[in-house]
Write an enzyme that holds these catalytic residues in place. Structure first.
Site, PDB file in Angstrom:
ATOM      1  N   CYS A   1      -6.213  -6.660   4.049  1.00 51.81           N
ATOM      2  CA  CYS A   1      -7.506  -6.461   4.727  1.00 51.81           C
ATOM      3  C   CYS A   1      -8.548  -7.454   4.220  1.00 51.81           C
ATOM      4  CB  CYS A   1      -8.029  -5.049   4.484  1.00 51.81           C
ATOM      5  SG  CYS A   1      -6.777  -3.776   4.649  1.00 51.81           S
TER       6      CYS A   1
ATOM      7  N   SER B   1       0.810  -4.396  -4.236  1.00 52.30           N
ATOM      8  CA  SER B   1      -0.486  -3.726  -4.031  1.00 52.30           C
ATOM      9  C   SER B   1      -1.618  -4.717  -3.782  1.00 52.30           C
ATOM     10  CB  SER B   1      -0.825  -2.844  -5.240  1.00 52.30           C
ATOM     11  OG  SER B   1       0.008  -1.725  -5.231  1.00 52.30           O
TER      12      SER B   1
ATOM     13  N   ASP C   1       2.711   1.316   7.704  1.00 55.60           N
ATOM     14  CA  ASP C   1       2.731   0.661   9.024  1.00 55.60           C
ATOM     15  C   ASP C   1       4.071   0.765   9.754  1.00 55.60           C
ATOM     16  OD1 ASP C   1       0.144  -0.123   8.606  1.00 55.60           O
ATOM     17  OD2 ASP C   1       0.538  -2.281   8.629  1.00 55.60           O
TER      18      ASP C   1
ATOM     19  N   TRP D   1     -34.558  10.698  15.782  1.00 56.05           N
ATOM     20  CA  TRP D   1     -33.310  11.154  16.424  1.00 56.05           C
ATOM     21  C   TRP D   1     -32.271  10.071  16.189  1.00 56.05           C
ATOM     22  CZ3 TRP D   1     -32.037  15.736  18.562  1.00 56.05           C
ATOM     23  CH2 TRP D   1     -33.082  16.623  18.830  1.00 56.05           C
TER      24      TRP D   1
ATOM     25  N   GLU E   1      10.407  -5.883  -3.401  1.00 57.27           N
ATOM     26  CA  GLU E   1       9.357  -6.511  -2.598  1.00 57.27           C
ATOM     27  C   GLU E   1       9.769  -7.962  -2.357  1.00 57.27           C
ATOM     28  OE1 GLU E   1       6.423  -6.047  -0.842  1.00 57.27           O
ATOM     29  OE2 GLU E   1       6.667  -8.211  -0.562  1.00 57.27           O
TER      30      GLU E   1
ATOM     31  N   ASN F   1      -2.073   4.028   2.630  1.00 56.88           N
ATOM     32  CA  ASN F   1      -2.343   4.544   1.280  1.00 56.88           C
ATOM     33  C   ASN F   1      -2.186   6.058   1.226  1.00 56.88           C
ATOM     34  OD1 ASN F   1      -3.322   2.480  -0.802  1.00 56.88           O
ATOM     35  ND2 ASN F   1      -4.284   1.804   1.090  1.00 56.88           N
TER      36      ASN F   1
ATOM     37  N   VAL G   1      15.406  -6.510   0.764  1.00 58.96           N
ATOM     38  CA  VAL G   1      16.477  -5.562   1.083  1.00 58.96           C
ATOM     39  C   VAL G   1      17.058  -5.954   2.431  1.00 58.96           C
ATOM     40  CG1 VAL G   1      17.030  -3.147   1.555  1.00 58.96           C
ATOM     41  CG2 VAL G   1      15.483  -3.731  -0.330  1.00 58.96           C
TER      42      VAL G   1
ATOM     43  N   TYR H   1     -32.288  11.508   7.871  1.00 54.28           N
ATOM     44  CA  TYR H   1     -33.300  10.688   8.546  1.00 54.28           C
ATOM     45  C   TYR H   1     -34.355  10.209   7.550  1.00 54.28           C
ATOM     46  CZ  TYR H   1     -37.800   9.555  10.537  1.00 54.28           C
ATOM     47  OH  TYR H   1     -38.986   8.929  10.775  1.00 54.28           O
TER      48      TYR H   1
ATOM     49  N   ALA I   1       0.803  -1.221   0.000  1.00 52.07           N
ATOM     50  CA  ALA I   1       0.000   0.000   0.000  1.00 52.07           C
ATOM     51  C   ALA I   1       0.843   1.282   0.000  1.00 52.07           C
ATOM     52  CB  ALA I   1      -0.924  -0.019   1.216  1.00 52.07           C
TER      53      ALA I   1
END
Ligand SMILES: Cc1cc2nc3c(=O)[nH]c(=O)nc-3n(C[C@H](O)[C@H](O)[C@H](O)COP(=O)(O)OP(=O)(O)OC[C@H]3O[C@@H](n4cnc5c(N)ncnc54)[C@H](O)[C@@H]3O)c2cc1C
Length: 459
Positions: free
Chosen positions: A46, A42, A289, A440, A36, A311, A84, A432, A12
């Site tokens: 999640c 990408s 992260d 409410w 990577e 992102n 790396v 509403y 991301a």
């Protein structure tokens, strides 16, 4: 000669930075190389719980852009399966290991984007490789778990260790696949990202969905039989299991950064400024992260490892590297999830965070429904607000309820972001109609209750 931008981490944050930089600067000006260590770029971690449950049938649906698409459409040189292993700031180069072909590559950079994500917390007992024990951090992890679930003898008894949102989502996924599931959590309740009273509502709903929850229990080991997981060993005895999923939380992945001398903040994440530059290290950026962010309510540096921030932060870094101007102004701690049909939303500070940050506050909890009480499908919804005393400024909010509950947190996140008081919130012009809310809205009821609670304290 073109400048060279090197990205470490192809998900991301890293690939948002790379693609934004590319949009602003063509190949002649900027060469972009991304390392990577996994097979994918990408991808949506999640989405892993929904892939495991079977709701999302194909792994590739979770990949937003493949390495080939980055090469062909963005002219980005993606080196997958390259890890790396060192950053040499003095020589301005990185060293990467080719995980499949063997050998080492050295690549110089003018600009470096550090986007290595987070690493799962792994207690001593989880370090040994035991067949049938899985993390769910990457698509490769997800594929290994799926393979285990589909192979004979098919597992029937799952233990999920850790009751954070990943553990809770995985417990749901495994129940939906027909396994019996026990969730083991050291704390007194699952979902420690909400206050205990709200977490108890989550626990109740999980039990109702057939998930057995073992709280206040510490895992101390794993036991094997014939080379396969047989039980999770706890301080209260063994729990038999033929598949175990670990969801023990994550830490910023800063090993390379620390070795290179990049500054680490008090939350454990890499320090960055508003433009995602690493302060004091020209040409080096970090996002996602692995970094820490400013909490806009407490004013403290925090580590909030979420895709939504990764992102945005990657995009900000990429725009700036591309010659534009963008900032990441911080987080308010908004997060949503669901467990079976129950939805959970949270934003801002929990009670204990507000206390730690030194606020005086009141808390209120309002019970209402997601729709007009007479409208078919009306279900309970609980909204909790934390408001500063005497100012009335909203400090935090949590919602637990059935359909339409979780994303209501967004209205509260906007109020929080804009430092609204609960007094101002009582007049908010929220939508509403009977299929969507009582006249409410639960958010407005909670705001009114908070105003009353403040009045009761004499403010
Ligand atoms: C099961 C699960 C569910 C989630 N659900 C949500 C959700 O609902 N909402 C939400 O906002 N967030 C969610 N997240 C969190 C979200 O996935 C992360 O916040 C996001 O992926 C972070 O992006 P990132 O680019 O910073 O790091 P990552 O996605 O971790 O990417 C970092 C990449 O760097 C690579 N890498 C690391 N070290 C090296 C190295 N030395 N060399 C080369 N490559 C390296 C890694 O292989 C990895 O691909 C979830 C995460 C999981 C695991």
């Amino acid at each position: 000669m073109a400048e060279r931008m090197i990205v470490i981490g192809g998900d991301a944050a890293g690939m948002s930075a790379a693609s934004q930089a590319r949009r602003r600067r063509g190949r002649a000006e900027l060469e972009i190389v991304a390392f990577e260590r996994g097979h994918f770029t990408s991808y949506s971690a999640c989405g892993i719980p929904y892939w495991i449950s079977g709701l999302v049938p194909e792994r590739d649906q979770l990949v937003a852009r493949t390495p080939a698409a980055f090469r062909d459409e963005y002219d980005i040189d993606i080196r997958t399966r390259h890890e790396v292993t060192a950053i040499d700031l003095a020589r301005r180069e990185v060293v990467a290991r080719d995980l499949d072909g063997g050998g080492e590559v050295r690549a110089g950079f003018d600009t470096l984007v550090y986007a290595t994500g987070a690493t799962p917390v792994q207690p001593e007992w989880a370090r040994d490789e035991v067949a049938g024990v899985f993390g769910v951090q990457t698509l490769d992890d997800g594929a290994a778990l799926l393979d285990w679930l589909e192979r004979e003898p098919r597992p029937r008894h799952a233990v999920v260790v850790g009751g954070g949102y990943v553990g809770v989502e995985m417990a749901e996924a495994l129940v939906q696949r027909g396994l019996s599931v026990q969730l083991v959590e050291q704390a007194a309740q699952p979902m420690a990202t909400v206050d205990p009273d709200m977490g108890e509502l989550v626990a109740e709903a999980m039990r109702g969905a057939g998930i057995s929850i073992r709280t206040g229990m510490t895992v101390t080991g794993l036991s094997e039989r014939d080379g396969r997981i047989a039980a999770v060993v706890t301080d209260e005895g063994p729990i038999p299991a033929d598949v175990v999923v670990l969801g023990l939380g994550v830490r910023p992945n800063t090993a390379l950064a620390e070795a290179a001398g990049l500054p680490i903040g008090p939350s454990g994440g890499i320090r960055v400024d508003r433009r995602m530059r690493v302060p004091g290290v020209p040409g080096v950026w970090a996002a996602g992260d692995c970094v820490e962010s400013l909490h806009r309510v407490s004013g403290m540096p925090v580590h909030v490892p979420l895709g939504t921030h990764a992102n945005k932060q990657g995009r900000v870094a990429g725009i700036n590297i591309g010659g534009g101007y963008a900032t990441f102004p911080g987080v308010v701690g908004t997060a949503v999830t669901k467990v079976c049909e129950l939805e959970v939303g949270r934003t801002g500070l929990r009670e204990r965070d507000a206390t730690e940050a030194g606020f005086e506050f009141v808390t209120v909890t309002a019970e209402s429904t997601n729709r007009a009480g007479y409208y078919p499908g009306a279900r309970p919804m609980t909204v909790k607000l934390i408001a500063e005393r005497p100012s009335g400024r909203l400090l935090g909010a949590q919602i637990v309820g059935w359909s339409e509950a979780a994303k209501r947190i967004d209205a509260l996140a906007v109020a929080l972001w804009n430092r609204m008081t609960v007094d101002e919130m009582t007049a908010l012009d929220l939508g509403y109609a009977p299929p969507y809310a009582p006249v409410w809205d639960p958010v407005l009821i909670a705001a009114r209750k908070a105003v009353d609670a403040l009045a009761d304290t004499g403010r």
